[in-house]
Write a protein that holds these residues in place. Sequence first.
Motif, PDB file in Angstrom:
ATOM      1  N   THR A 128      33.616   7.879 -70.197  1.00  0.00           N
ATOM      2  CA  THR A 128      33.064   6.429 -70.214  1.00  0.00           C
ATOM      3  C   THR A 128      34.490   6.196 -70.280  1.00  0.00           C
ATOM      4  N   PHE A 129      35.502   6.355 -70.885  1.00  0.00           N
ATOM      5  CA  PHE A 129      36.795   5.683 -71.099  1.00  0.00           C
ATOM      6  C   PHE A 129      37.947   6.313 -69.336  1.00  0.00           C
ATOM      7  N   ASN A 130      37.696   7.585 -69.579  1.00  0.00           N
ATOM      8  CA  ASN A 130      38.533   7.974 -68.407  1.00  0.00           C
ATOM      9  C   ASN A 130      38.116   7.323 -66.700  1.00  0.00           C
ATOM     10  N   THR A 131      36.152   6.923 -67.226  1.00  0.00           N
ATOM     11  CA  THR A 131      35.825   6.770 -65.417  1.00  0.00           C
ATOM     12  C   THR A 131      36.283   5.045 -65.763  1.00  0.00           C
ATOM     13  N   ILE A 132      36.164   4.526 -66.112  1.00  0.00           N
ATOM     14  CA  ILE A 132      36.954   3.725 -66.495  1.00  0.00           C
ATOM     15  C   ILE A 132      38.231   3.129 -66.112  1.00  0.00           C
ATOM     16  N   LEU A 133      38.956   3.682 -66.749  1.00  0.00           N
ATOM     17  CA  LEU A 133      40.123   3.707 -66.872  1.00  0.00           C
ATOM     18  C   LEU A 133      40.829   4.096 -65.060  1.00  0.00           C
ATOM     19  N   GLY A 134      40.025   4.752 -64.593  1.00  0.00           N
ATOM     20  CA  GLY A 134      40.693   5.587 -63.306  1.00  0.00           C
ATOM     21  C   GLY A 134      40.438   4.510 -62.185  1.00  0.00           C
ATOM     22  N   ALA A 135      38.956   3.931 -62.287  1.00  0.00           N
ATOM     23  CA  ALA A 135      38.963   3.086 -61.395  1.00  0.00           C
ATOM     24  C   ALA A 135      39.362   1.354 -61.422  1.00  0.00           C
ATOM     25  N   PHE A 136      39.467   1.010 -62.432  1.00  0.00           N
ATOM     26  CA  PHE A 136      40.461   0.231 -62.805  1.00  0.00           C
ATOM     27  C   PHE A 136      42.524  -0.019 -62.209  1.00  0.00           C
ATOM     28  N   TYR A 137      42.731   1.401 -62.814  1.00  0.00           N
ATOM     29  CA  TYR A 137      44.110   1.794 -62.747  1.00  0.00           C
ATOM     30  C   TYR A 137      44.545   1.832 -60.816  1.00  0.00           C
ATOM     31  N   ALA A 138      43.780   2.488 -60.107  1.00  0.00           N
ATOM     32  CA  ALA A 138      44.227   2.894 -58.812  1.00  0.00           C
ATOM     33  C   ALA A 138      43.155   1.682 -57.976  1.00  0.00           C
ATOM     34  N   ASN A 139      42.627   0.849 -58.064  1.00  0.00           N
ATOM     35  CA  ASN A 139      41.946  -0.233 -57.440  1.00  0.00           C
ATOM     36  C   ASN A 139      42.420  -1.592 -58.029  1.00  0.00           C
ATOM     37  N   GLY A 140      44.072  -1.950 -58.321  1.00  0.00           N
ATOM     38  CA  GLY A 140      45.285  -3.151 -58.076  1.00  0.00           C
ATOM     39  C   GLY A 140      44.652  -3.190 -59.866  1.00  0.00           C
ATOM     40  N   LYS A 141      43.990  -2.869 -60.638  1.00  0.00           N
ATOM     41  CA  LYS A 141      43.146  -3.879 -62.224  1.00  0.00           C
ATOM     42  C   LYS A 141      43.763  -3.674 -63.419  1.00  0.00           C
ATOM     43  N   PHE A 142      45.184  -3.978 -62.924  1.00  0.00           N
ATOM     44  CA  PHE A 142      46.273  -2.994 -64.439  1.00  0.00           C
ATOM     45  C   PHE A 142      45.895  -3.599 -65.814  1.00  0.00           C
ATOM     46  N   ASP A 143      46.111  -5.037 -65.523  1.00  0.00           N
ATOM     47  CA  ASP A 143      45.385  -5.788 -67.032  1.00  0.00           C
ATOM     48  C   ASP A 143      44.047  -5.136 -67.356  1.00  0.00           C
ATOM     49  N   ASP A 144      42.994  -5.067 -67.009  1.00  0.00           N
ATOM     50  CA  ASP A 144      41.825  -4.786 -66.976  1.00  0.00           C
ATOM     51  C   ASP A 144      41.616  -3.348 -67.561  1.00  0.00           C
ATOM     52  N   GLY A 145      42.462  -2.269 -66.881  1.00  0.00           N
ATOM     53  CA  GLY A 145      43.346  -0.966 -67.523  1.00  0.00           C
ATOM     54  C   GLY A 145      43.093  -1.390 -68.482  1.00  0.00           C
ATOM     55  N   GLU A 146      44.733  -1.894 -68.622  1.00  0.00           N
ATOM     56  CA  GLU A 146      44.837  -1.308 -70.210  1.00  0.00           C
ATOM     57  C   GLU A 146      43.946  -2.350 -71.496  1.00  0.00           C
ATOM     58  N   LYS A 147      43.943  -3.644 -70.624  1.00  0.00           N
ATOM     59  CA  LYS A 147      42.358  -4.169 -71.667  1.00  0.00           C
ATOM     60  C   LYS A 147      41.446  -2.663 -72.179  1.00  0.00           C
ATOM     61  N   MET A 148      41.366  -1.650 -71.181  1.00  0.00           N
ATOM     62  CA  MET A 148      39.785  -0.568 -71.344  1.00  0.00           C
ATOM     63  C   MET A 148      41.193   0.569 -72.519  1.00  0.00           C
ATOM     64  N   TRP A 149      41.389   1.087 -71.620  1.00  0.00           N
ATOM     65  CA  TRP A 149      42.825   1.357 -72.929  1.00  0.00           C
ATOM     66  C   TRP A 149      42.801   1.352 -74.441  1.00  0.00           C
ATOM     67  N   ALA A 182      46.168   8.830 -65.100  1.00  0.00           N
ATOM     68  CA  ALA A 182      45.011   7.256 -64.446  1.00  0.00           C
ATOM     69  C   ALA A 182      46.683   6.154 -64.624  1.00  0.00           C
ATOM     70  N   LYS A 183      46.594   6.070 -66.315  1.00  0.00           N
ATOM     71  CA  LYS A 183      47.782   4.846 -66.239  1.00  0.00           C
ATOM     72  C   LYS A 183      48.713   5.549 -64.899  1.00  0.00           C
ATOM     73  N   LEU A 184      49.294   6.360 -65.320  1.00  0.00           N
ATOM     74  CA  LEU A 184      51.044   6.502 -64.594  1.00  0.00           C
ATOM     75  C   LEU A 184      49.812   5.951 -62.888  1.00  0.00           C
ATOM     76  N   VAL A 185      48.918   6.138 -62.612  1.00  0.00           N
ATOM     77  CA  VAL A 185      48.453   5.724 -60.779  1.00  0.00           C
ATOM     78  C   VAL A 185      48.734   3.803 -61.465  1.00  0.00           C
ATOM     79  N   GLY A 186      48.277   3.678 -62.432  1.00  0.00           N
ATOM     80  CA  GLY A 186      48.528   1.634 -61.913  1.00  0.00           C
ATOM     81  C   GLY A 186      49.547   2.073 -62.396  1.00  0.00           C
ATOM     82  N   LEU A 187      50.503   2.479 -63.419  1.00  0.00           N
ATOM     83  CA  LEU A 187      52.206   1.997 -63.201  1.00  0.00           C
ATOM     84  C   LEU A 187      53.025   2.042 -61.969  1.00  0.00           C
ATOM     85  N   VAL A 188      52.700   2.815 -61.234  1.00  0.00           N
ATOM     86  CA  VAL A 188      53.143   3.816 -59.682  1.00  0.00           C
ATOM     87  C   VAL A 188      52.910   2.071 -58.920  1.00  0.00           C
TER      88      VAL A 188
END
Length: 361
Positions: free
Chosen positions: A181-202, A219-225
Amino acid sequence: MASLTRSIKTISNDLYKERNLKKLVSKFKQYSDITRFRTKTGIYESTVHRLASAKRFKWIEEILEHQKQYRPDITKENFNVRLVSLYGKCGLFENAQKVFDEMPDRSLKSVNAILSACVNSKKYDKLESLFQELPEKLKVKPDVVTYNIMIKGLCEKGEFDKVVVLVDEIEKNGLKHDLVTFNTILGAFYANGKFDDGEKMWNLMVKKNVKPDIRSYNAKLVGLVNENKVSEAVKLVGELGSFELKPDVFTYGALIRGYCKKGNLEEAKKWYGELVNSGSAPDKAIFGSVISSACEKGDFDWAFELCKEVFKRKCNVDMKLLQGVVDGLVKSSRVREAKEVVHLGKSNDYHLYKLNLPSDE
């Protein structure tokens, strides 16, 4: 039993080595008469994948429709679920739907299979309608797998608000979110510029005591980059050992792409070296980043070495990328190296690599 096992292995090897796809289809149908052969999901998946890669969809339909003659197999849910899954993976959703509709017995496993077929076939609107109607129609209750399939489809569609709603719905229905569940969402959020939403999900993942794995961190690394926070990404990689995790090709790839994006070729080189020393193989995306960056910085020594590595590893990168190296080498009066890259392209049986020297050479 041992001789039977060897027999199936021989059959599998025969299909694998068959280069003529029409003969492959004929052999597959013949071997399907063997009961034990029909239990080998891997053989089915690899054959269908080969035919799909060659866009021989009619032949996929031919071998899968051929399976419907086998009884009692075709009356069993698991056998039909496999057909639904195979049709879905190659984008033949209508065929998957037909198999599903004709199934004598359908459980939640069948529902999850047809929903997965929707996602794999990119039938996202159909996905949502089936999710709404099938559980009630078949009197089955969605499980976390059902929700994970829905979340994947909605993430691919870009319906991120609906994803958040489903996350809440999972818990309301007495289910527990899992790592998928979480990996699917994190991968999508971080990769699509939704970093803050990704952090909330983390943070929610941590709160629910779901332990992140290397895919989560990647996934988080992609978001940070993507947020241009490469130094923070490097720091995070340095902390992986404390979580009993090891960097993989995607970990290194995120850092390499980050430094290439910043124009820091030396750091990109450093992490490329770390990747190779780790025993991992660079993938198409990594080669694309480092070769482009090397050419932009005029480092044709490294670009030349990378091209040789591409052919050595038989990595099917974009031909324009390699042509750019050839052109750059010629402009730098490195005609011998340029000719070597062209020669390697022609001798590696890669039909995409029709490299040419500039016309004045």
